[in-house]
Design a protein around this motif. Structure first.
Motif, PDB file in Angstrom:
ATOM      1  N   MET A   1      32.911  27.750  22.962  1.00  0.00           N
ATOM      2  CA  MET A   1      33.952  27.714  23.978  1.00  0.00           C
ATOM      3  C   MET A   1      33.735  28.785  25.041  1.00  0.00           C
ATOM      4  SD  MET A   1      38.066  27.988  23.503  1.00  0.00           S
ATOM      5  CE  MET A   1      39.123  27.791  24.931  1.00  0.00           C
ATOM      6  N   LEU A   2      34.132  28.461  26.254  1.00  0.00           N
ATOM      7  CA  LEU A   2      34.182  29.423  27.355  1.00  0.00           C
ATOM      8  C   LEU A   2      35.553  29.299  28.004  1.00  0.00           C
ATOM      9  CD1 LEU A   2      33.070  31.386  29.516  1.00  0.00           C
ATOM     10  CD2 LEU A   2      32.146  29.399  30.697  1.00  0.00           C
ATOM     11  N   THR A   3      36.216  30.419  28.163  1.00  0.00           N
ATOM     12  CA  THR A   3      37.512  30.460  28.832  1.00  0.00           C
ATOM     13  C   THR A   3      37.430  31.471  29.966  1.00  0.00           C
ATOM     14  OG1 THR A   3      38.602  30.036  26.710  1.00  0.00           O
ATOM     15  CG2 THR A   3      39.998  30.777  28.520  1.00  0.00           C
ATOM     16  N   VAL A   4      37.999  31.146  31.106  1.00  0.00           N
ATOM     17  CA  VAL A   4      37.995  32.050  32.256  1.00  0.00           C
ATOM     18  C   VAL A   4      39.388  32.645  32.418  1.00  0.00           C
ATOM     19  CG1 VAL A   4      37.743  32.228  34.762  1.00  0.00           C
ATOM     20  CG2 VAL A   4      36.118  30.863  33.437  1.00  0.00           C
ATOM     21  N   PHE A   5      39.447  33.968  32.555  1.00  0.00           N
ATOM     22  CA  PHE A   5      40.703  34.679  32.760  1.00  0.00           C
ATOM     23  C   PHE A   5      40.719  35.320  34.147  1.00  0.00           C
ATOM     24  CE2 PHE A   5      40.333  34.466  28.197  1.00  0.00           C
ATOM     25  CZ  PHE A   5      41.634  34.188  27.798  1.00  0.00           C
ATOM     26  N   HIS A   6      41.876  35.262  34.789  1.00  0.00           N
ATOM     27  CA  HIS A   6      42.056  35.866  36.108  1.00  0.00           C
ATOM     28  C   HIS A   6      43.079  36.982  35.994  1.00  0.00           C
ATOM     29  CE1 HIS A   6      43.715  35.800  40.422  1.00  0.00           C
ATOM     30  NE2 HIS A   6      42.501  36.328  40.466  1.00  0.00           N
ATOM     31  N   CYS A   7      42.635  38.214  36.201  1.00  0.00           N
ATOM     32  CA  CYS A   7      43.563  39.349  36.224  1.00  0.00           C
ATOM     33  C   CYS A   7      42.943  40.472  37.049  1.00  0.00           C
ATOM     34  CB  CYS A   7      43.900  39.824  34.813  1.00  0.00           C
ATOM     35  SG  CYS A   7      42.517  40.457  33.849  1.00  0.00           S
ATOM     36  N   PHE A   8      43.805  41.351  37.566  1.00  0.00           N
ATOM     37  CA  PHE A   8      43.385  42.424  38.470  1.00  0.00           C
ATOM     38  C   PHE A   8      42.626  41.886  39.678  1.00  0.00           C
ATOM     39  CE2 PHE A   8      43.448  44.521  34.231  1.00  0.00           C
ATOM     40  CZ  PHE A   8      44.505  45.407  34.468  1.00  0.00           C
ATOM     41  N   GLY A   9      42.875  40.628  40.040  1.00  0.00           N
ATOM     42  CA  GLY A   9      42.189  40.029  41.173  1.00  0.00           C
ATOM     43  C   GLY A   9      40.744  39.668  40.887  1.00  0.00           C
ATOM     44  N   GLN A  10      40.328  39.720  39.624  1.00  0.00           N
ATOM     45  CA  GLN A  10      38.953  39.432  39.231  1.00  0.00           C
ATOM     46  C   GLN A  10      38.941  38.293  38.206  1.00  0.00           C
ATOM     47  OE1 GLN A  10      36.545  40.949  40.765  1.00  0.00           O
ATOM     48  NE2 GLN A  10      37.560  42.742  41.638  1.00  0.00           N
ATOM     49  N   TYR A  11      37.732  37.788  37.909  1.00  0.00           N
ATOM     50  CA  TYR A  11      37.571  36.722  36.927  1.00  0.00           C
ATOM     51  C   TYR A  11      36.666  37.202  35.797  1.00  0.00           C
ATOM     52  CZ  TYR A  11      39.734  33.517  40.236  1.00  0.00           C
ATOM     53  OH  TYR A  11      40.617  32.895  41.078  1.00  0.00           O
ATOM     54  N   PHE A  12      37.049  36.833  34.568  1.00  0.00           N
ATOM     55  CA  PHE A  12      36.321  37.222  33.369  1.00  0.00           C
ATOM     56  C   PHE A  12      36.048  35.980  32.528  1.00  0.00           C
ATOM     57  CE2 PHE A  12      38.883  40.743  34.799  1.00  0.00           C
ATOM     58  CZ  PHE A  12      38.095  41.873  34.614  1.00  0.00           C
ATOM     59  N   CYS A  13      34.871  35.946  31.888  1.00  0.00           N
ATOM     60  CA  CYS A  13      34.486  34.830  31.022  1.00  0.00           C
ATOM     61  C   CYS A  13      34.521  35.287  29.573  1.00  0.00           C
ATOM     62  CB  CYS A  13      33.075  34.350  31.357  1.00  0.00           C
ATOM     63  SG  CYS A  13      32.896  33.628  33.001  1.00  0.00           S
TER      64      CYS A  13
END
Length: 335
Positions: free
Chosen positions: A213-225
């Protein structure tokens, strides 16, 4: 081979767990297009005399990019550097592509021979040219050979797609890749700096070397995988979770994250800095830079009759904020 599906339940920033659709171990998504950055320019190669005439007559008034186009190989579109080859009609190409076209000019199909375009080689050595990523924001100008070295590490160069479930060749900037992951790979997108995932798989003694699985998170104006996967290590499978930052390594160092998995009186905790997507998924995985769960421990966490894998992974992301008075970093937690 038919593979088991994975159930993932995710909640962010205190939200209740919501059911997320099943994910197969393999996610084949064909990609028939290339990002707009990967474009080829038409080449109107002339004979050697015309090349020199164009350069000498227009150097004072033509932009450097016009001369730069003369130095682009018509086959690979990369900048040519000595030795630059030409056919009897004056069409040029780089030494790497000369072998690829089986010594036939790709423009006129004449035999190439071993003719060097010495005039164009001298022009290349004398030019100061902008980085080829100038249209993506790079302001730098370099002597020709320094330019080639810079472009290999330029911070403005496009990123490779971070999806690990298939060999995806798409490249682009971060906003483009976020849309690509959402629309083409159907990746789950979440907003928030905390997460709570549950992974369920029957028959945990069988494992494919593939991303779960890969999930993308958006926080602090940035994107994380967030990656979670199973792969073979030694004689048995292991399960691994790790975070990658969608940006350069220098920016990634501004953030930290933690991962926790546990049940039945046992707990594993991982804390670290997310790796940039400049580092490939395989490089991060093979370096074991993340939360690794051995099979026996994973079965302890799962409980029951050990015939089903049930792992709950929770985590959070925070930004390290410099304290100018104390000279140390303090965590800036997401509200």
């Amino acid at each position: 081979m038919e593979l088991d599906s994975i159930e993932c339940v995710s909640s962010t920033d205190g939200m209740d767990e919501d059911e997320i659709h099943h994910h197969n171990l393999h996610h084949p998504h064909p990609h028939h297009g290339h990002h707009q950055f990967s474009s080829s320019k038409p080449h109107n190669n002339t004979n050697n005399a015309n090349i020199i005439s164009n350069i000498v007559g227009a150097t004072a008034i033509a932009p450097a990019t016009s001369v730069h186009e003369l130095l682009e190989c018509p086959v690979c579109t990369n900048s040519m550097h000595p030795p630059i080859h030409q056919c009897h009609n004056g069409h040029t190409l780089c030494s790497t592509c000369k072998t690829r076209v089986h010594n036939r000019c790709p423009t006129c199909r004449q035999e190439l021979g071993d003719i060097r375009c010495l005039a164009l080689e001298k022009v290349a050595e004398s030019l100061d040219l902008p980085c080829k990523y100038y249209n993506l924001g790079c302001p730098e100008i370099f002597p020709y050979y320094s330019k080639l070295k810079h472009e290999a590490i330029c911070n403005y160069r496009p990123y490779n797609c971070p999806y690990a479930g298939s060999e995806c060749s798409v490249v682009g900037d971060i906003p483009f890749l976020v849309a690509h992951l959402r629309d083409d790979h159907k990746v789950d997108m979440h907003t928030g700096c905390t997460f709570n995932h549950r992974y369920v798989k029957s028959n945990p003694r069988e494992v494919e070397n593939a991303t779960w699985m890969l999930t993308v998170f958006h926080c602090f104006g940035q994107y994380f995988c967030l990656h979670f996967e199973a792969f073979q290590l030694g004689m048995g499978p292991v399960y691994m979770a790790f975070l990658r930052f969608m940006g350069d390594e220098t920016e990634a160092r501004n953030y930290s994250y933690s991962l926790e998995v546990g049940a039945n009186g046992r707990k594993l905790i991982w804390e670290g800095t997310p790796r940039s997507i400049r580092d490939s998924h395989r490089k991060v995985r093979d370096s074991h830079d993340g939360l690794i769960i051995q099979r026996n421990m994973a079965l302890f966490f799962s409980g029951g009759d050990r015939k089903e894998l049930k792992l709950r992974v929770t985590g959070r992301i925070w930004k390290e904020q410099q304290n100018p008075d104390a000279g140390v970093c303090i965590p800036n937690l997401c509200s």
